[in-house]
Write a protein that holds these residues in place. Structure first.
Motif, PDB file in Angstrom:
ATOM      1  N   GLN A 182      71.515  -0.139  74.555  1.00 52.54           N
ATOM      2  CA  GLN A 182      71.357  -1.344  75.195  1.00 52.54           C
ATOM      3  C   GLN A 182      72.266  -2.482  74.469  1.00 52.54           C
ATOM      4  O   GLN A 182      72.808  -3.393  74.967  1.00 52.54           O
ATOM      5  N   GLN A 183      72.441  -2.427  72.934  1.00 52.30           N
ATOM      6  CA  GLN A 183      73.122  -3.393  72.255  1.00 52.30           C
ATOM      7  C   GLN A 183      74.597  -2.790  72.418  1.00 52.30           C
ATOM      8  O   GLN A 183      75.389  -3.776  72.712  1.00 52.30           O
ATOM      9  N   LEU A 188      80.349  -4.784  76.337  1.00 56.70           N
ATOM     10  CA  LEU A 188      81.406  -4.522  77.487  1.00 56.70           C
ATOM     11  C   LEU A 188      81.232  -5.565  78.517  1.00 56.70           C
ATOM     12  O   LEU A 188      81.872  -5.808  79.537  1.00 56.70           O
ATOM     13  N   VAL A 189      79.940  -6.450  78.641  1.00 57.17           N
ATOM     14  CA  VAL A 189      79.904  -7.427  79.620  1.00 57.17           C
ATOM     15  C   VAL A 189      79.875  -8.795  78.819  1.00 57.17           C
ATOM     16  O   VAL A 189      80.227  -9.659  79.740  1.00 57.17           O
ATOM     17  N   GLY A 261      80.203  -9.898  72.127  1.00 52.94           N
ATOM     18  CA  GLY A 261      80.792  -8.721  72.944  1.00 52.94           C
ATOM     19  C   GLY A 261      82.215  -9.164  73.776  1.00 52.94           C
ATOM     20  O   GLY A 261      82.697 -10.239  73.147  1.00 52.94           O
ATOM     21  N   LEU A 262      82.415  -8.849  74.621  1.00 52.91           N
ATOM     22  CA  LEU A 262      83.728  -8.908  75.224  1.00 52.91           C
ATOM     23  C   LEU A 262      83.786 -10.186  76.251  1.00 52.91           C
ATOM     24  O   LEU A 262      82.932 -10.061  77.438  1.00 52.91           O
ATOM     25  N   ILE A 263      84.290 -11.244  76.026  1.00 53.24           N
ATOM     26  CA  ILE A 263      84.421 -12.341  76.738  1.00 53.24           C
ATOM     27  C   ILE A 263      85.805 -12.840  77.010  1.00 53.24           C
ATOM     28  O   ILE A 263      86.470 -13.275  75.815  1.00 53.24           O
ATOM     29  N   GLY A 264      86.236 -12.713  78.283  1.00 51.73           N
ATOM     30  CA  GLY A 264      87.533 -12.636  78.474  1.00 51.73           C
ATOM     31  C   GLY A 264      87.882 -14.295  79.276  1.00 51.73           C
ATOM     32  O   GLY A 264      87.158 -14.620  79.836  1.00 51.73           O
ATOM     33  N   PHE A 265      89.197 -14.371  79.324  1.00 52.12           N
ATOM     34  CA  PHE A 265      89.869 -15.239  79.840  1.00 52.12           C
ATOM     35  C   PHE A 265      89.816 -16.845  79.347  1.00 52.12           C
ATOM     36  O   PHE A 265      90.540 -17.773  79.945  1.00 52.12           O
ATOM     37  N   ALA A 319      81.000 -12.375  83.006  1.00 54.94           N
ATOM     38  CA  ALA A 319      80.983 -12.248  84.316  1.00 54.94           C
ATOM     39  C   ALA A 319      81.557 -13.616  84.828  1.00 54.94           C
ATOM     40  O   ALA A 319      82.418 -13.885  85.658  1.00 54.94           O
ATOM     41  N   VAL A 320      81.157 -14.682  84.092  1.00 55.02           N
ATOM     42  CA  VAL A 320      81.326 -16.145  84.469  1.00 55.02           C
ATOM     43  C   VAL A 320      83.017 -16.342  84.191  1.00 55.02           C
ATOM     44  O   VAL A 320      83.674 -16.947  85.150  1.00 55.02           O
TER      45      VAL A 320
END
Length: 338
Positions: A182-183, A188-189, A261-265, A319-320
């Motif tokens: 879970q960690q 990935l999100v 984690g992965l935060i894009g844009f 996701a946002v």
């Protein structure tokens, strides 16, 4: 590839800094006062209790992490776009975030979490190593193109590095107990959660040091717009600058990804918007990117907390930012292909 012609608004840099600082302050206050759990400011002031604990001990560290992460991702995006002279350059798109996430998963898979002092120090270091490895790979592919690196080579290299990193993280997830899996899934999100004091301190240290290096090189990054040969004729050591900026960016991204984690844009939205408003001077863009990036990610985290509060769940902040930055990325990609 060139940036679209900016339409700068002629205002004093001090005025822009003041406005950006005010917006950040208002966003920070709103993010502390609002959230998934309704709280009363009056009860918090009246005495000890749940409301005071949330307002003083739970939300401020999370909001601080969101602001630090947003500031770091934004200034890195600005620096990458200047260095590669490519409006699509961004730590997530370039695969730097993916490499850093893979580096951070290794100690987690071994049972070393960020809640301990060892984990808080080790995770940014391993994420830094992964980010540097991804940066070197993408940079090698881009520099293999004669002349200026093309947007296509950078984009394809970044996509492949992210795909490989995601696949390896998924593979590791299948080999560890469910709690650790879970960690790993978080990388990935992209989540902003309550960090430990040690993790927050180490992230802040990496971001402050890396940002100081980038801010010092703001004037030199302006010279890169003239091209490598012209910049070198003016006395700029392009190779040394490139290595220093890439290393500073990797430090910042590695520290952030090790916790969030992965935060894009974020590194795409903020530089593109500011460049359209202010023009190409990185002496203004870099400090304003710090403030605006902090405001953006703090606001996105607040939105993620309150959007599905009635369902008792929380949307990943990654996701946002993807919903906001994805359409912009496609628009820039289409424009660059015309």
């Amino acid at each position: 590839m060139t940036f679209p012609p900016p339409a700068p608004l002629r205002r004093s840099p001090a005025l822009w800094l003041a406005v950006a600082t005010l917006l950040l302050a208002l966003t920070l206050v709103a993010a502390i006062l609002l959230g998934t759990e309704p709280v009363s400011l009056a009860r918090a002031v009246a005495g000890p209790g749940l409301d005071r604990n949330i307002l003083l001990h739970v939300r401020p560290p999370r909001v601080a992490l969101a602001a630090l992460a947003g500031a770091g991702l934004a200034i890195v995006g600005t620096a990458f776009q200047a260095l590669l002279r490519n409006p699509l350059a961004e730590p997530y798109v370039l695969g730097v975030s993916g490499g850093a996430a893979l580096g951070a998963t290794i100690p987690i898979a071994l049972g070393i979490g960020a809640t301990t002092l060892l984990g808080a120090a080790l995770l940014p270091a391993t994420a830094l190593a992964g980010g540097i490895a991804a940066t070197l790979l993408v940079y090698a592919i881009a520099r293999d193109t004669p002349g200026q690196a093309t947007g296509t080579s950078i984009l394809l290299a970044g996509i492949m590095v992210n795909a490989i990193a995601s696949a390896l993280i998924t593979f590791l997830k299948t080999l560890v107990p469910p709690s650790r899996a879970q960690q790993l899934l978080r990388w990935l999100v992209g989540f902003i959660d309550l960090p430990s004091p040690a993790a927050l301190a180490f992230v802040a240290l990496y971001i402050v040091v890396g940002s100081a290096v980038l801010l010092r090189d703001a004037g030199r990054l302006n010279l890169l717009a003239l091209g490598d040969e012209a910049a070198e004729s003016l006395g700029l050591d392009v190779r040394t600058l490139t290595r220093r900026v890439f290393f500073a960016c990797s430090c910042i991204v590695g520290a952030i990804v090790s916790v969030t984690g992965l935060i894009g844009f974020v590194g795409l939205l903020v530089p593109h918007t500011l460049r359209r408003l202010l023009g190409p001077d990185h002496r203004q863009l870099l400090p304003l990117s710090l403030l605006t990036g902090a405001t953006l990610l703090t606001a996105c985290d607040l939105l993620a907390r309150v959007l599905f509060r009635w369902l008792g769940t929380e949307l990943p902040v990654g996701a946002v930012t993807a919903l906001l930055g994805g359409p912009l990325f496609l628009m820039l990609l289409r424009r660059s292909a015309l």
